[in-house]
Scaffold this motif. Structure first.
Motif, PDB file in Angstrom:
ATOM      1  N   LYS A  45       0.838  -1.206   0.000  1.00 49.19           N
ATOM      2  CA  LYS A  45       0.000   0.000   0.000  1.00 49.19           C
ATOM      3  C   LYS A  45       0.870   1.252   0.000  1.00 49.19           C
ATOM      4  CE  LYS A  45      -4.117  -1.943   2.099  1.00 49.19           C
ATOM      5  NZ  LYS A  45      -4.997  -1.970   3.277  1.00 49.19           N
ATOM      6  N   PHE A  46       1.999   1.195   0.694  1.00 43.96           N
ATOM      7  CA  PHE A  46       2.937   2.311   0.707  1.00 43.96           C
ATOM      8  C   PHE A  46       3.465   2.550  -0.709  1.00 43.96           C
ATOM      9  CE2 PHE A  46       7.210   4.129   1.346  1.00 43.96           C
ATOM     10  CZ  PHE A  46       6.898   5.230   2.134  1.00 43.96           C
ATOM     11  N   ALA A  47       3.902   1.496  -1.373  1.00 41.14           N
ATOM     12  CA  ALA A  47       4.436   1.617  -2.732  1.00 41.14           C
ATOM     13  C   ALA A  47       3.389   2.175  -3.689  1.00 41.14           C
ATOM     14  CB  ALA A  47       4.926   0.257  -3.224  1.00 41.14           C
ATOM     15  N   ALA A  48       2.130   1.843  -3.476  1.00 39.10           N
ATOM     16  CA  ALA A  48       1.056   2.308  -4.355  1.00 39.10           C
ATOM     17  C   ALA A  48       0.847   3.821  -4.271  1.00 39.10           C
ATOM     18  CB  ALA A  48      -0.244   1.579  -4.026  1.00 39.10           C
ATOM     19  N   LEU A  49       1.385   4.462  -3.236  1.00 37.70           N
ATOM     20  CA  LEU A  49       1.276   5.909  -3.104  1.00 37.70           C
ATOM     21  C   LEU A  49       2.272   6.652  -3.997  1.00 37.70           C
ATOM     22  CD1 LEU A  49       0.947   6.308   0.764  1.00 37.70           C
ATOM     23  CD2 LEU A  49      -0.883   6.431  -0.940  1.00 37.70           C
TER      24      LEU A  49
END
Length: 141
Positions: A45-49
């Motif tokens: 989810k962090f990478a998706a930001l």
């Protein structure tokens, strides 16, 4: 007829509200989302930001790039660190670019608080704010 009129008025008011939202409002919302995802501890989810070509200088000496780099960076952090965003300033560099600089406190699992300066460049991709550039550094003493 009255219902259509009320719907039209509602749409006009929403448009006016959206038009009044400035870069600081966009940055506050994007940083709040970043804080929430960071605190959830989910590297995907962090990478998706982040954008596919993002640049990330975090708390390590290495420059990480792209969503895979953001995932790798986050995965290397010790588990349980939490962040609380502080004061910030933002400017619009274009209709789909917001530059945000401010402060954030990172709290280690043992309770130690590490105050940081945090600069994030957000770009709007498919209607969502994504981080294109991230730089964090400890607050000087």
């Amino acid at each position: 007829m009255m219902r259509q009129f009320l719907v039209l008025i509602g749409l006009v008011l929403l448009t006016i509200s959206a038009a009044k939202a400035g870069p600081n409002d966009d940055a506050v919302a994007a940083r709040a989302s970043w804080e929430q995802v960071y605190n959830a501890g989910d590297a995907d989810k962090f990478a998706a930001l982040y954008t596919k070509d993002a640049m990330l200088f975090g708390s390590t000496a290495q420059l990480f790039t792209g969503t895979d780099g953001a995932r790798t960076y986050f995965s290397k952090l010790p588990a349980g660190i939490k962040v609380k965003m502080g004061d910030q300033q933002a400017i619009a560099a274009g209709p789909d670019v917001v530059l945000s600089s401010g402060f954030a406190d990172f709290t280690l699992p043992n309770g130690t608080v590490l105050p940081f300066r945090l600069t994030l460049a957000f770009v709007k991709v498919d209607g969502k704010w994504r981080v294109a550039q991230h730089h964090g550094s400890p607050l000087p003493k």
